[in-house]
Design a protein around this motif. Structure first.
Motif, PDB file in Angstrom:
ATOM      1  N   ALA A   1      30.137  47.498  35.144  1.00 48.24           N
ATOM      2  CA  ALA A   1      30.905  46.323  35.543  1.00 48.24           C
ATOM      3  C   ALA A   1      31.301  46.391  37.011  1.00 48.24           C
ATOM      4  CB  ALA A   1      32.149  46.188  34.663  1.00 48.24           C
ATOM      5  N   TYR A   2      31.430  47.594  37.565  1.00 50.33           N
ATOM      6  CA  TYR A   2      31.814  47.725  38.966  1.00 50.33           C
ATOM      7  C   TYR A   2      30.647  47.435  39.915  1.00 50.33           C
ATOM      8  CZ  TYR A   2      36.287  49.628  37.532  1.00 50.33           C
ATOM      9  OH  TYR A   2      37.531  49.779  36.989  1.00 50.33           O
ATOM     10  N   LEU A   3      29.441  47.333  39.375  1.00 53.45           N
ATOM     11  CA  LEU A   3      28.289  46.958  40.188  1.00 53.45           C
ATOM     12  C   LEU A   3      28.097  45.447  40.243  1.00 53.45           C
ATOM     13  CD1 LEU A   3      25.740  49.601  38.827  1.00 53.45           C
ATOM     14  CD2 LEU A   3      26.977  49.706  41.005  1.00 53.45           C
ATOM     15  N   GLN A   4      28.803  44.735  39.373  1.00 52.28           N
ATOM     16  CA  GLN A   4      28.639  43.281  39.282  1.00 52.28           C
ATOM     17  C   GLN A   4      29.609  42.593  40.233  1.00 52.28           C
ATOM     18  OE1 GLN A   4      26.085  42.350  37.409  1.00 52.28           O
ATOM     19  NE2 GLN A   4      25.822  44.460  36.706  1.00 52.28           N
ATOM     20  N   VAL A   5      29.274  42.597  41.514  1.00 56.88           N
ATOM     21  CA  VAL A   5      30.158  41.970  42.499  1.00 56.88           C
ATOM     22  C   VAL A   5      29.951  40.455  42.463  1.00 56.88           C
ATOM     23  CG1 VAL A   5      30.276  44.013  43.952  1.00 56.88           C
ATOM     24  CG2 VAL A   5      28.467  42.337  44.347  1.00 56.88           C
ATOM     25  N   PRO A   6      31.030  39.664  42.553  1.00 54.72           N
ATOM     26  CA  PRO A   6      30.906  38.210  42.423  1.00 54.72           C
ATOM     27  C   PRO A   6      30.354  37.510  43.651  1.00 54.72           C
ATOM     28  CG  PRO A   6      33.187  38.808  42.828  1.00 54.72           C
ATOM     29  CD  PRO A   6      32.423  40.095  42.673  1.00 54.72           C
ATOM     30  N   THR A   7      30.399  38.178  44.812  1.00 52.18           N
ATOM     31  CA  THR A   7      29.889  37.594  46.052  1.00 52.18           C
ATOM     32  C   THR A   7      29.045  38.636  46.773  1.00 52.18           C
ATOM     33  OG1 THR A   7      31.850  38.304  47.298  1.00 52.18           O
ATOM     34  CG2 THR A   7      31.899  36.088  46.319  1.00 52.18           C
ATOM     35  N   PRO A   8      27.889  38.272  47.335  1.00 51.99           N
ATOM     36  CA  PRO A   8      27.084  39.263  48.062  1.00 51.99           C
ATOM     37  C   PRO A   8      27.835  39.880  49.235  1.00 51.99           C
ATOM     38  CG  PRO A   8      25.783  37.299  47.599  1.00 51.99           C
ATOM     39  CD  PRO A   8      27.202  36.967  47.227  1.00 51.99           C
ATOM     40  N   LYS A   9      28.649  39.093  49.925  1.00 54.02           N
ATOM     41  CA  LYS A   9      29.461  39.608  51.014  1.00 54.02           C
ATOM     42  C   LYS A   9      30.888  39.800  50.527  1.00 54.02           C
ATOM     43  CE  LYS A   9      26.759  37.705  54.834  1.00 54.02           C
ATOM     44  NZ  LYS A   9      26.772  36.892  56.080  1.00 54.02           N
ATOM     45  N   ALA A  10      31.398  41.013  50.709  1.00 57.13           N
ATOM     46  CA  ALA A  10      32.731  41.313  50.189  1.00 57.13           C
ATOM     47  C   ALA A  10      33.786  40.392  50.784  1.00 57.13           C
ATOM     48  CB  ALA A  10      33.085  42.768  50.483  1.00 57.13           C
ATOM     49  N   GLY A  11      33.642  40.038  52.054  1.00 57.34           N
ATOM     50  CA  GLY A  11      34.630  39.203  52.716  1.00 57.34           C
ATOM     51  C   GLY A  11      34.728  37.799  52.153  1.00 57.34           C
ATOM     52  N   ASP A  12      33.745  37.380  51.356  1.00 55.94           N
ATOM     53  CA  ASP A  12      33.780  36.057  50.738  1.00 55.94           C
ATOM     54  C   ASP A  12      34.501  36.062  49.395  1.00 55.94           C
ATOM     55  OD1 ASP A  12      32.365  35.026  52.859  1.00 55.94           O
ATOM     56  OD2 ASP A  12      30.406  35.240  51.881  1.00 55.94           O
ATOM     57  N   GLY A  13      34.961  37.219  48.937  1.00 55.08           N
ATOM     58  CA  GLY A  13      35.659  37.314  47.659  1.00 55.08           C
ATOM     59  C   GLY A  13      36.964  36.544  47.658  1.00 55.08           C
ATOM     60  N   VAL A  14      37.346  36.050  46.486  1.00 54.68           N
ATOM     61  CA  VAL A  14      38.567  35.252  46.338  1.00 54.68           C
ATOM     62  C   VAL A  14      39.491  35.940  45.351  1.00 54.68           C
ATOM     63  CG1 VAL A  14      39.527  33.024  45.633  1.00 54.68           C
ATOM     64  CG2 VAL A  14      37.329  33.118  46.840  1.00 54.68           C
ATOM     65  N   TRP A  15      40.753  36.094  45.747  1.00 48.61           N
ATOM     66  CA  TRP A  15      41.781  36.732  44.925  1.00 48.61           C
ATOM     67  C   TRP A  15      42.821  35.689  44.549  1.00 48.61           C
ATOM     68  CZ3 TRP A  15      42.414  42.343  44.503  1.00 48.61           C
ATOM     69  CH2 TRP A  15      43.552  42.724  43.785  1.00 48.61           C
ATOM     70  N   ASN A  16      43.289  35.714  43.316  1.00 50.17           N
ATOM     71  CA  ASN A  16      44.346  34.809  42.874  1.00 50.17           C
ATOM     72  C   ASN A  16      45.574  34.985  43.770  1.00 50.17           C
ATOM     73  OD1 ASN A  16      46.674  33.768  41.506  1.00 50.17           O
ATOM     74  ND2 ASN A  16      45.461  33.675  39.638  1.00 50.17           N
ATOM     75  N   ALA A  17      46.040  33.889  44.364  1.00 52.84           N
ATOM     76  CA  ALA A  17      47.126  33.966  45.348  1.00 52.84           C
ATOM     77  C   ALA A  17      48.440  34.446  44.758  1.00 52.84           C
ATOM     78  CB  ALA A  17      47.337  32.596  46.000  1.00 52.84           C
ATOM     79  N   ASP A  18      48.591  34.381  43.433  1.00 54.89           N
ATOM     80  CA  ASP A  18      49.836  34.810  42.809  1.00 54.89           C
ATOM     81  C   ASP A  18      49.942  36.328  42.704  1.00 54.89           C
ATOM     82  OD1 ASP A  18      50.576  32.191  42.502  1.00 54.89           O
ATOM     83  OD2 ASP A  18      49.719  32.020  40.498  1.00 54.89           O
ATOM     84  N   LYS A  19      48.851  37.011  42.879  1.00 47.71           N
ATOM     85  CA  LYS A  19      48.878  38.462  42.742  1.00 47.71           C
ATOM     86  C   LYS A  19      49.541  39.083  43.969  1.00 47.71           C
ATOM     87  CE  LYS A  19      46.664  39.440  38.864  1.00 47.71           C
ATOM     88  NZ  LYS A  19      47.159  40.354  37.842  1.00 47.71           N
ATOM     89  N   PRO A  20      50.367  40.103  43.810  1.00 51.23           N
ATOM     90  CA  PRO A  20      51.000  40.755  44.963  1.00 51.23           C
ATOM     91  C   PRO A  20      49.968  41.553  45.757  1.00 51.23           C
ATOM     92  CG  PRO A  20      51.462  41.976  42.967  1.00 51.23           C
ATOM     93  CD  PRO A  20      50.749  40.721  42.533  1.00 51.23           C
ATOM     94  N   VAL A  21      50.309  41.848  46.997  1.00 47.44           N
ATOM     95  CA  VAL A  21      49.429  42.687  47.800  1.00 47.44           C
ATOM     96  C   VAL A  21      49.575  44.123  47.299  1.00 47.44           C
ATOM     97  CG1 VAL A  21      48.862  43.477  50.094  1.00 47.44           C
ATOM     98  CG2 VAL A  21      49.591  41.123  49.755  1.00 47.44           C
ATOM     99  N   GLY A  22      50.617  44.813  47.729  1.00 44.36           N
ATOM    100  CA  GLY A  22      50.943  46.150  47.219  1.00 44.36           C
ATOM    101  C   GLY A  22      49.720  46.997  46.958  1.00 44.36           C
ATOM    102  N   ALA A  23      49.710  47.657  45.802  1.00 45.07           N
ATOM    103  CA  ALA A  23      48.581  48.493  45.409  1.00 45.07           C
ATOM    104  C   ALA A  23      47.711  47.804  44.376  1.00 45.07           C
ATOM    105  CB  ALA A  23      49.094  49.820  44.858  1.00 45.07           C
TER     106      ALA A  23
END
Length: 468
Positions: free
Chosen positions: A410-432
């Motif tokens: 599952a860790y090989l299944q990246v959702p975007t070819p370029k990592a910088g194009d990834g999208v994170w849910n804005a509600d999630k904290p930065v932290g760790a």
């Protein structure tokens, strides 16, 4: 014509000699909270931490008898003698430590020669610290363990990749690093001879080591007996080690290509594309291939044809910098990757990196010489960051193909070819906070990476399309 060939080979060897080598293990970091284990960097991706097993290391020496020795070529008759070839191995493995025994050792090797640094200014040998118990009792309880064979770059050292090797051993692998003993050059050893011998011997060394370790795995009384599984092997190589690994797995030389005629004595004949001898030499137990910046794809001295590369069928992971100026990127590693149509393959790219995408850091005794830093480090990327990312993806790749782990896959299944194009849910904290494969809130981000930290990377997956 011979003069032209030698000049081209010399230029080639000088380029390859700029590649990486062997390095010093940094002191382990303090333990971190889950999902990290002790010694992981705080910004390391999820699978970079060491595993649950204690690690032992032993030295093993092999002799491959009656091998052609290009280094001894007769300059008049051009005849090539034969000699026994010694291959020393560093072997890491899951271990059972006795009371008071610690994961502590030192790896020693000769300081390399750099032309513009007087040898008197450098220590003759270097000893670097490792986190493994020397000659510890092998842990066979959960074994036999999958075997990983590593092959270093031109004029590098077996001990130059200890952090990755120790990490994999802690996760339930037997890891073997081959000491190829590439000849140092000087007045009596032309560089083109040393490099030509490397071209002729890399795959032969790898095949012999795999065959001999597989034999010893079932030999009663042998230290390796019952420790490793010869049916589950990963083959890894950096630069010329990656070149050899491709040949080992069936990438036959192109007899009409520019590299082929530069090696005399017919030493490459048995590995010509499509030959019965090449097909017969492919080790059946190898189920996964990892190639760090493999040399041999550049058009000026290309080793293979597209048809020759298409013969490789084992799943593969390529790791390369898009500014690689030794093996080349578009006209080099990526070209090789694109032609390997018989392999289900992945290409991990470090944006802005050059050739040195494998290996441990520069020893501190040498770090004030730019000549060594240039040889072993990257101008843009932190070395510890590269090691952590490499280990993360190699763990996922090997666990998938050698252990059948769907979770690791599952860790090989990246959702975007370029990592910088990834999208994170804005509600999630930065932290760790870290993207988790099963979490819908982070499904658009590279799994295993912290928010904002998956950057400067590309991962491309291409399924096999050539019927074998």
């Amino acid at each position: 014509m011979r003069r032209v060939g030698r000049a081209v080979a010399l230029i080639l060897a000088l380029a390859v000699a700029a590649g990486a080598g062997w390095y010093l293990s940094p002191k382990p970091a303090a333990p971190l909270a889950p999902p990290f284990a002790a010694s992981a960097l705080s910004d390391a991706p999820a699978l970079a931490a060491r595993g649950p097993h204690k690690v032992g290391v032993m030295d093993v020496s092999l002799i491959n008898p009656d091998q052609p020795n290009l280094l001894g070529i007769n300059p008049v008759t051009r005849s090539i003698p034969r000699a026994d070839r010694k291959l020393d191995l560093l072997v890491w493995y899951p271990a059972s430590l006795s009371p008071g025994q610690e994961e502590k050792t030192q790896y020693s090797f000769t300081t390399p020669v750099v032309a513009d640094i007087p040898t008197g200014n450098l220590p003759p040998t270097l000893s670097v610290d490792g986190r493994a118990a020397r000659d510890a009792t092998p842990d066979r309880q959960g074994g036999p363990w999958p075997l990983v064979v590593f092959s270093h770059g031109f004029r590098n050292f077996a001990a130059g990749y200890t952090q990755m090797a120790e990490n994999l051993a802690s996760k339930g692998y037997v890891v073997v690093s081959i000491e190829h003993r590439d000849a140092e050059t000087g007045p009596l050893m032309p560089l083109e001879l040393s490099f030509g011998n490397t071209v002729a011997t890399r795959a032969a060394d790898q095949r012999f080591v795999i065959a001999e370790l597989s034999r010893r795995a079932g030999a009663a009384g042998d230290p390796l007996s019952g420790l490793l599984d010869p049916t589950r092997i990963g083959l890894m190589g950096y630069s010329m080690g990656g070149f050899g690994a491709l040949v080992t797995m069936g990438a036959g030389f192109d007899p009409k290509g520019p590299l082929y005629p530069l090696v005399p004595g017919g030493l490459l004949d048995k590995d010509v594309a499509g030959s019965d001898s090449l097909r017969a030499a492919i080790p059946a137990g190898v189920k996964a291939l990892v190639a760090f910046a493999p040399w041999g794809g550049g058009s000026r001295l290309r080793a293979w044809s597209p048809e020759g590369l298409a013969a490789v069928t084992v799943p593969s992971l390529f790791i390369v910098g898009d500014q690689d100026d030794v093996s080349g990127f578009a006209d080099g590693v990526k070209w090789v990757h694109d032609q390997m149509t018989g392999s289900d393959r992945r290409l991990l790219i470090y944006q802005g990196a050059r050739h040195n995408v494998a290996g441990d850091p520069t020893p501190p005794q040498l770090s004030h010489y730019f000549q060594f830093v240039e040889r072993y480090e990257e101008p843009v990327w932190r070395r510890d960051r590269i090691l952590a990312i490499n280990t993360h993806f190699i763990t996922a790749f090997l666990d998938t193909h050698l252990k059948g782990s769907a979770n690791a896959g599952a860790y090989l299944q990246v959702p975007t070819p370029k990592a910088g194009d990834g999208v994170w849910n804005a509600d999630k904290p930065v932290g760790a906070a870290m993207a988790v494969p099963a979490d819908p809130a982070t499904a658009g981000y590279w799994p295993g990476f912290q928010r904002r930290w998956a950057l400067g990377l590309e991962m491309h997956h291409t399924a096999a399309t050539t019927a074998q």
